[in-house]
Design a protein around this motif. Structure first.
Motif: not given
Length: 653
Positions: A43-47, A49-56, A238-242, A332-335
């Motif tokens: 919920e706290n990720l850029p749109a 990134m959130a879409r690509q993390i759940g992509h296929a 957990r994926l969090r911004r630091v 941006r991430t491997q997820l």
């Protein structure tokens, strides 16, 4: 006088654990993926990134087999190498091992720019199992290390953009059905190795795509990337911004300042040059930079905790120094996975070379100093120009074949009558694994084997499933059709296909095992256990010899059967299966662990503890697997012994 770039053959000899046979059982179960995140973090990720993390996401490894036949005993192994060299750099490439760059030597200073692993020790880190650490690896497919980590790639000599020679590597990635190529060359007099990468989608539909170039470097470095923030991912999922460089009271750009294994995905600002560097205390080290298509940059650390140090020793050689990884990827991430449009391609250029710059000081000043030095030795415009120049040569046909990969690309090219300029998948590369599928393509019928043996490789893509559905309904065809239907998510049809195969098949165990997995996935553990026991009994009757393929089948099916029987609380039958395994199989660490689990289930806690005390090594222990710690807690109140401590997160038992 500058020396013109040359490519020559060589042989590298390393202490190596041999890969062993592939697991003959099709991987029907969902991936045990450790790189998942808590939904509340999404919920706290850029749109995007959130879409690509759940992509296929992948749901299985099919059609790729699991590789778990390796052990821990090493012996000298000679493997072919291709040496790419000018007067400044020498790159050692291992085409039979995923095209890994095992070494990148800066000749004027004598510095090795990478972490060069002194051993070749497979471990269970690739998506399909067998992987080894060190050097530069090319990861394509899905989140994790590629299934091609320990597989041969095609290799050839090709004219380079500057008129010299270029080394081309290419293969067909089977999880996503995507051909790719990697072109490596050293411009005359250059301190930088250029790497042009192209991934093609020849299909009439978009395909989820993943790429990360992973670079192992000594961990006594400071890792620098042009970012003020990063996405931290630990094995707590957990994926969090630091903030970067420091958070939680410590500068995390020094790998040894982290206690547990972790990923730091740097959030590089749009428009800023893409690069990452690892420099020692004197400011010397490696820099990687690229054109902008390769967006992401990452640091992976093992940490200084006992689990991380144990993994370092496990993957390398105790006393030879640890490593960390700096990485570059499409997202941006491997997820995440990005979508590659139908009948399109994506390409970029990477450059690897030495860099000297002050590594200490205020963060922005350090970054500015590195960027100024990088711009002086390799201007950003020069990288963009090299990419444009290379693209004009990407379709050039090879001059001389230097190594041969698999025949799966040739089968796909033959099926679709495709032409992929620059990356020939010739029919002469078709082998025994592809032979029955070529026959299906040619005649519409999958040939039944002339002798009893394990069923062999299976294909699951929609076009192969369609051919299986219209082929004569022989037992082997029904078995493979069931696997393809299972992969497509049509589990009811898959079960019916396997049940039909049982009616006429001379070998019952392959389909019985598939039905047992289906029972497990539906929650019917009692019937799964019964079918596993029946399948193993059938395999024992059918086994013709103690050769590699039958031994691998016995070990794989026996391991699954024991687990199913223990889950159904039938330890006596689990012991019967374990005792029928070949003696050399029972001595393997994975099966010593199974023995301890059986003893625990029988209530023989002290004898299970004695298995641990005698010592064993589970060669295919999975990244993030906490089985050893959980079982130890059942047999002893003492702290987990260091030799069994592979914990990668603080919350592990």
């Amino acid at each position: 006088m500058a020396i013109v770039t040359t490519i020559r053959r060589d042989v590298v000899t390393l202490p190596a654990a041999l890969p062993g046979p592939d697991n003959p059982l099709p991987p029907l179960r969902p991936l045990d993926e450790v790189h998942r995140i808590d939904e509340r973090d999404r919920e706290n990720l850029p749109a995007d990134m959130a879409r690509q993390i759940g992509h296929a996401p992948l749901h299985s490894l099919l059609p790729v087999p699991v590789r778990d036949g390796y052990g821990r005993a090493r012996e000298p192994l000679r493997t072919d190498a291709l040496i790419l060299e000018n007067d400044r750099l020498r790159a050692t490439v291992l085409p039979a091992l995923g095209g890994r760059i095992a070494s990148l030597l800066h000749k004027p200073t004598g510095r090795e720019l990478l972490y060069r692993n002194p051993v070749l020790q497979p471990a269970n880190f690739a998506l399909n199992g067998s992987w080894y650490s060190g050097g530069i690896e090319w990861n394509i497919g899905a989140t994790g290390h590629t299934t091609l980590s320990c597989s041969p790639l095609h290799a050839a000599r090709v004219p380079a953009p500057d008129g010299g020679e270029m080394l081309r590597l290419w293969e067909w990635e089977r999880l996503r059905d995507l051909p790719f190529q990697i072109d490596l060359w050293l411009p005359e007099g250059s301190d930088f190795l250029y790497v042009g990468v192209r991934v093609r989608n020849p299909h009439e539909h978009p395909v989820p795509t993943y790429w990360w170039s992973n670079i192992a470097v000594p961990e006594e470095r400071r890792v620098l990337a042009p970012a003020a923030e990063a996405y931290h991912f630990g094995y707590e999922r957990r994926l969090r911004r630091v903030p970067v460089p420091a958070y939680d009271g410590s500068d995390r750009t020094y790998p040894l300042n982290s206690t547990f294994a972790a990923d730091y995905f740097y959030d590089l600002p749009d428009g800023r040059r893409r690069w990452i560097a690892a420099l020692d205390g004197d400011g010397h080290g490696l820099v990687q930079t690229s054109t902008d298509a390769l967006r992401g940059r990452k640091l992976f650390v093992w940490g200084t905790g006992p689990g991380g140090r144990r993994w370092q020793d496990w993957l390398t050689e105790p006393g030879t120094g640890g490593y960390c990884e700096i990485q570059a990827g499409l997202a941006r991430t491997q997820l995440e996975h990005v979508s590659l449009a139908a009948e399109s391609e994506v390409s970029w250029l990477e450059a690897y070379g030495p860099l000297s710059a002050p590594p200490r000081g205020e963060w922005d000043a350090v970054l500015n100093g590195v960027e100024q030095r990088l711009e002086a030795v390799l201007p950003r415009a020069a990288v963009d120009a090299a990419h444009a120049s290379w693209r004009a040569h990407a379709d050039t046909e090879p001059d001389e074949i230097l190594a041969t990969g698999s025949g799966w690309g040739a089968l796909e090219v033959l099926r679709a009558d495709r032409k992929l300029p620059g990356t020939p998948f010739d029919e002469h590369t078709l082998g025994d694994e592809q032979a029955p599928w070529r026959e299906l393509l040619r005649t519409g019928s999958l040939p039944e084997p002339r002798r009893v043996r394990p069923p062999g490789a299976t294909l699951v893509a929609p076009h192969w499933r369609d051919m299986l559905e219209t082929a004569p309904a022989t037992p082997l065809t029904e078995y493979h059709l069931g696997v393809a239907q299972w992969h497509a998510g049509d589990r009811a049809q898959a079960v019916r296909s396997w049940e039909r195969a049982l009616e006429l098949a001379p070998s019952l165990w392959p389909s019985l095992r598939c039905l047992a997995v289906a029972d497990q996935e539906s929650g019917n553990h009692e019937r799964a256990a019964a079918r596993y026991a029946e399948a193993f009994d059938d395999l024992c009757r059918e086994r013709r010899d103690s050769g590699e393929s039958w031994t691998a089948a016995m070990a794989a099916l026996g391991r699954e059967a024991v687990g199913a029987l223990l889950a159904a609380r039938r330890p006596a039958e689990a012991r019967t299966v374990w005792e029928r395994l070949l003696p050399e199989t029972r001595e393997r660490g994975r099966f010593r662990l199974l023995e301890a689990e059986i003893l625990c289930a029988e209530g023989r806690r002290e004898e299970a503890r004695a298995v641990f005390d005698a010592g064993f090594e589970v060669a295919d222990l999975r990244e993030g697997d906490e089985t050893l710690g959980r079982l130890w807690a059942r047999v002893s109140d003492a702290p987990l012994p260091a030799r069994y401590d592979f914990r990668m997160r603080p919350s592990a038992p």
